[in-house]
Design a protein around this motif. Structure first.
Motif, PDB file in Angstrom:
ATOM      1  N   CYS B  88       0.854  -1.182   0.000  1.00 27.76           N
ATOM      2  CA  CYS B  88       0.000   0.000   0.000  1.00 27.76           C
ATOM      3  C   CYS B  88       0.893   1.236   0.000  1.00 27.76           C
ATOM      4  CB  CYS B  88      -0.859  -0.032   1.256  1.00 27.76           C
ATOM      5  SG  CYS B  88      -2.429   0.744   1.015  1.00 27.76           S
ATOM      6  N   CYS B 106      -2.981   0.293  -3.538  1.00 31.06           N
ATOM      7  CA  CYS B 106      -2.761  -0.976  -2.840  1.00 31.06           C
ATOM      8  C   CYS B 106      -2.765  -2.089  -3.872  1.00 31.06           C
ATOM      9  CB  CYS B 106      -3.855  -1.244  -1.822  1.00 31.06           C
ATOM     10  SG  CYS B 106      -3.843  -0.047  -0.496  1.00 31.06           S
ATOM     11  N   ASP B 167       5.016   9.499  14.358  1.00 31.47           N
ATOM     12  CA  ASP B 167       4.395   8.358  15.024  1.00 31.47           C
ATOM     13  C   ASP B 167       4.580   8.444  16.540  1.00 31.47           C
ATOM     14  OD1 ASP B 167       2.776   6.474  14.044  1.00 31.47           O
ATOM     15  OD2 ASP B 167       4.316   4.980  13.623  1.00 31.47           O
ATOM     16  N   ARG B 193      -1.744   6.847   9.529  1.00 32.82           N
ATOM     17  CA  ARG B 193      -2.549   5.735  10.036  1.00 32.82           C
ATOM     18  C   ARG B 193      -4.044   5.958   9.813  1.00 32.82           C
ATOM     19  NH1 ARG B 193      -0.064   2.568  13.951  1.00 32.82           N
ATOM     20  NH2 ARG B 193       2.124   3.063  14.254  1.00 32.82           N
ATOM     21  N   GLY B 196      -6.276   3.226   9.172  1.00 32.40           N
ATOM     22  CA  GLY B 196      -6.377   2.226  10.236  1.00 32.40           C
ATOM     23  C   GLY B 196      -7.436   2.639  11.243  1.00 32.40           C
ATOM     24  N   HIS B 238      -4.634  -2.122  16.034  1.00 30.75           N
ATOM     25  CA  HIS B 238      -3.432  -2.463  15.253  1.00 30.75           C
ATOM     26  C   HIS B 238      -3.422  -1.707  13.921  1.00 30.75           C
ATOM     27  CE1 HIS B 238      -0.054  -4.716  13.904  1.00 30.75           C
ATOM     28  NE2 HIS B 238      -0.716  -5.327  12.928  1.00 30.75           N
ATOM     29  N   ASN B 239      -2.291  -1.107  13.623  1.00 30.39           N
ATOM     30  CA  ASN B 239      -2.117  -0.264  12.414  1.00 30.39           C
ATOM     31  C   ASN B 239      -2.859   1.056  12.505  1.00 30.39           C
ATOM     32  OD1 ASN B 239      -0.343  -1.790  10.909  1.00 30.39           O
ATOM     33  ND2 ASN B 239      -1.985  -3.069  10.088  1.00 30.39           N
ATOM     34  N   GLY B 240      -3.363   1.376  13.679  1.00 34.26           N
ATOM     35  CA  GLY B 240      -4.104   2.627  13.839  1.00 34.26           C
ATOM     36  C   GLY B 240      -3.659   3.364  15.085  1.00 34.26           C
ATOM     37  N   THR B 241      -4.615   4.022  15.709  1.00 34.36           N
ATOM     38  CA  THR B 241      -4.317   4.861  16.875  1.00 34.36           C
ATOM     39  C   THR B 241      -5.191   4.442  18.043  1.00 34.36           C
ATOM     40  OG1 THR B 241      -3.889   6.685  15.350  1.00 34.36           O
ATOM     41  CG2 THR B 241      -4.192   7.258  17.658  1.00 34.36           C
ATOM     42  N   ASP B 279       1.181  -2.722  16.323  1.00 28.48           N
ATOM     43  CA  ASP B 279       1.679  -1.444  15.820  1.00 28.48           C
ATOM     44  C   ASP B 279       0.603  -0.393  16.070  1.00 28.48           C
ATOM     45  OD1 ASP B 279       2.891   0.590  14.480  1.00 28.48           O
ATOM     46  OD2 ASP B 279       2.458  -0.169  12.469  1.00 28.48           O
ATOM     47  N   ARG B 281      -0.262   3.642  17.586  1.00 25.31           N
ATOM     48  CA  ARG B 281       0.195   4.943  18.087  1.00 25.31           C
ATOM     49  C   ARG B 281      -0.701   5.323  19.262  1.00 25.31           C
ATOM     50  NH1 ARG B 281       0.227  10.863  15.059  1.00 25.31           N
ATOM     51  NH2 ARG B 281       1.853  11.723  16.372  1.00 25.31           N
TER      52      ARG B 281
END
Lengths: 115, 477
Positions: B88, B106, B167, B193, B196, B238-241, B279, B281
């Motif tokens: 992506c 993507c 991040d 993000r 996400g 995950h992959n977000g905040t 992952d 933030r």
């Protein structure tokens, strides 16, 4: 006699004007055939540099793939005939120019269906 | 897809479904490629994006159809073909209309039932609407739904886009109602993000045991009633905040767990010895003074240091000057539109009353007041009687009833607006009272009778207080 510039990628017309690192330059005779041709390798891909090159070469015709409106308008304003959106090999583009059949947006590339 | 070869989704529903009917209704551009990267199919969104119709594009090398800046040097298909998993990337394409279009590109590999690669699918999301949004956000008076043009907010808006792009953990501080949640979400939306998840957890809303399971998840059988595995908010984000609001209310044992996560980005669900790398933030927010809490032993200093990487303080509304008027108009326009009213503005009295009000509940309170007024108002202008009574009462008090009435009611009553407007953290009442007296004297141009009236005190009370604070001239004292 008119000078033609075609940004190329290997043996094809470069899909994007701004990302072309090579330029084919040809001199088209009165009968339509090319009497002189050469390839210039650019130090870096840049739409601005390519515009400068086209003008410094005194080209009257540009054949290219995707080009941004601002560069298109600038070159047209500079009296360059722009055939943009062309999907073709260099050979087929040259042939269409020689025959006088090239149009903007022409798709001259062979299609393969291997899905 | 092709008229001769109709692609179908089969095995999922009772009857096979034609792919084109599904793909053409999707908002994102889909390009299906053969293993040698020739276009097999473009959906309608891809036709619009590239400017080439599906029949025109079919069989052509994708670089001539998509015309992305990734095509020549970093073709995403190269990466997915190397078994690197889905790719992506942010890219741009130049379409047939000579427009450069920013996209999120993507790419995934398509395999048959035996795992052999049969082609690739590219999904191109047109980012122009978001770009327009970001330009608007860049304007100094708005950022992710937060409105303001006071110098304090301008300074805040100037740094926020930069913060969003990193991040780093963010700690948002500010009084209740200042817009901490809005800001956290805006930072997420502006960050890489943004696609996400944005998961919010109120650390003060749940008891400690539930909160641990809520945050970190649990394994089946970890405790009585744990009948299923639960992923927990960290894994959901995950992959977000992950937005931890009211972080000051996080119990000490969980502070340790959060600290561990911030160090190695691994969580250990309840009842599990196996760590899971996520992952995420972290954005935390609180209305409490965490430094004070550290001093009192209620908040871990090391956690504060880790959260405090980027600290953003949202000033209270009373420190935002001209923003009150801006926000009044902003909310009025929003509610007038929502409630289909014909209200054009505020009467002079109502405007003065609203501008003078201290807004201890900050922007949220102002918004509620305007919503109430728009609901109640049946005229073209919001009048005093359309405002909630607690707002107008304060205004009346500030205008000053007779000193006798104030004396009768206790004599020491100070205008509530002054309390809200001037009380700062760490300022003692004595200092505050002295400041109030001085303000009143200035407003009364030195006339003590008038100053007493403004303060709602009797003359004798004012004299006594002035003497107490050393505000009398030498020959008076």
């Amino acid at each position: 006699m008119r000078r033609v510039v075609i940004p190329v990628r290997e043996t094809e017309v470069a899909p994007r004007f701004d990302l072309a690192a090579e330029v084919w330059i040809g001199l088209q005779g009165p009968e339509g055939s090319f009497v002189e041709e050469r390839t210039v390798v650019l130090p870096q891909a840049s739409a601005d540099h390519l515009c400068q090159l086209i003008l410094s070469e005194g080209a009257q015709v540009l054949v290219c793939g995707g080009i941004e409106q601002k560069y298109y308008e600038y070159l047209v304003w500079k009296k360059v005939r722009v055939y943009d959106g062309v999907i073709a090999t260099l050979a087929s583009a040259k042939k269409a120019l020689e025959e006088g059949t090239l149009t903007p947006g022409a798709i001259l590339m062979a299609r393969h269906f291997t899905g | 897809m092709a008229s001769t070869r109709r692609a179908l989704i089969s095995g999922l529903f009772r009857h096979p479904v034609e792919c084109a009917a599904v793909f053409n209704d999707l908002p994102d551009a889909l390009v299906f490629l053969s293993p040698d990267r020739r276009v097999l199919y473009l959906n309608r969104a891809a036709e619009v994006l590239t400017g080439l119709s599906d029949p025109e594009a079919r069989g052509l090398p994708c670089r001539h159809v998509v015309r992305s800046n990734m095509c020549s040097a970093q073709c995403p298909v190269d990466d997915v073909a190397r078994d690197a998993g889905p790719v992506c990337r942010q890219a741009d394409v130049i379409n047939r209309d000579r427009q450069r279009v920013p996209v999120r590109l993507c790419c995934v590999t398509l395999r048959d039932l035996r795992g052999a690669v049969v082609g690739f699918m590219e999904v191109l999301e047109d980012l122009r609407p978001f770009e327009a949004l970001e330009t608007r956000k860049g304007q100094a008076y708005q950022f992710g739904g937060i409105v303001g043009r006071s110098p304090a907010m301008e300074r805040l808006f100037a740094v926020l886009p930069g913060i969003a792009q990193t991040d780093s953990s963010v700690l948002i501080t500010g009084e209740t109602g200042t817009g901490k949640d809005f800001l956290a979400e805006a930072i997420h939306q502006l960050s890489a993000r943004s696609k996400g998840p944005f998961v919010k957890v109120n650390c003060g809303a749940l008891p400690e045991t539930l909160l641990e399971s809520e945050l970190f998840g649990h394994q089946k059988g970890a405790f009585t009633g744990a009948t299923e595995n639960k992923p927990g908010r960290f894994r959901l984000a995950h992959n977000g905040t992950l937005f931890l609001t009211e972080i000051g209310d996080l119990p000490l044992p969980l502070q340790v767990k959060l600290l561990t996560f911030l160090d190695d980005h691994v969580i250990y669900p309840l009842g599990s010895t196996k760590g899971i790398r996520v992952d995420v933030r972290i954005i935390a927010a609180t209305h409490r003074d965490l430094q004070d809490m550290v001093r009192e032993g209620k908040f871990r200093q090391d956690l504060l240091y880790r959260l405090n990487v980027v600290r953003v303080h949202i000033p209270p509304l009373r420190e935002r000057g001209e923003d009150v008027r801006l926000l009044m108009d902003h909310f009025l326009a929003a509610f007038v539109s929502d409630f289909h009213k014909q209200i054009k503005g505020f009467s002079k009295d109502a405007l003065k009353c609203l501008l003078d009000y201290p807004y201890p509940g900050n922007v949220r309170e102002l918004k509620n007041i305007i919503e109430y007024a728009v609901n109640v108002c049946q005229e073209e202008t919001i009048q005093m009687h359309h405002l909630p009574s607690y707002v107008t009462e304060i205004s009346v008090k500030a205008a000053g009833p007779s000193p006798e009435v104030r004396e009768r009611d206790g004599g020491e009553v100070l205008p509530e607006e002054a309390l809200g407007a001037g009380v700062g953290k760490g300022v003692s009442w004595g200092v505050m009272e002295r400041r109030l007296i001085l303000d009143a004297l200035v407003r009364a141009k030195g006339r003590r009778g008038r100053a007493a009236q403004i303060l709602g005190w009797g003359r004798s009370t004012l004299w006594r207080k002035m003497k107490q604070h050393g505000l009398m001239d030498g020959d008076e004292g």
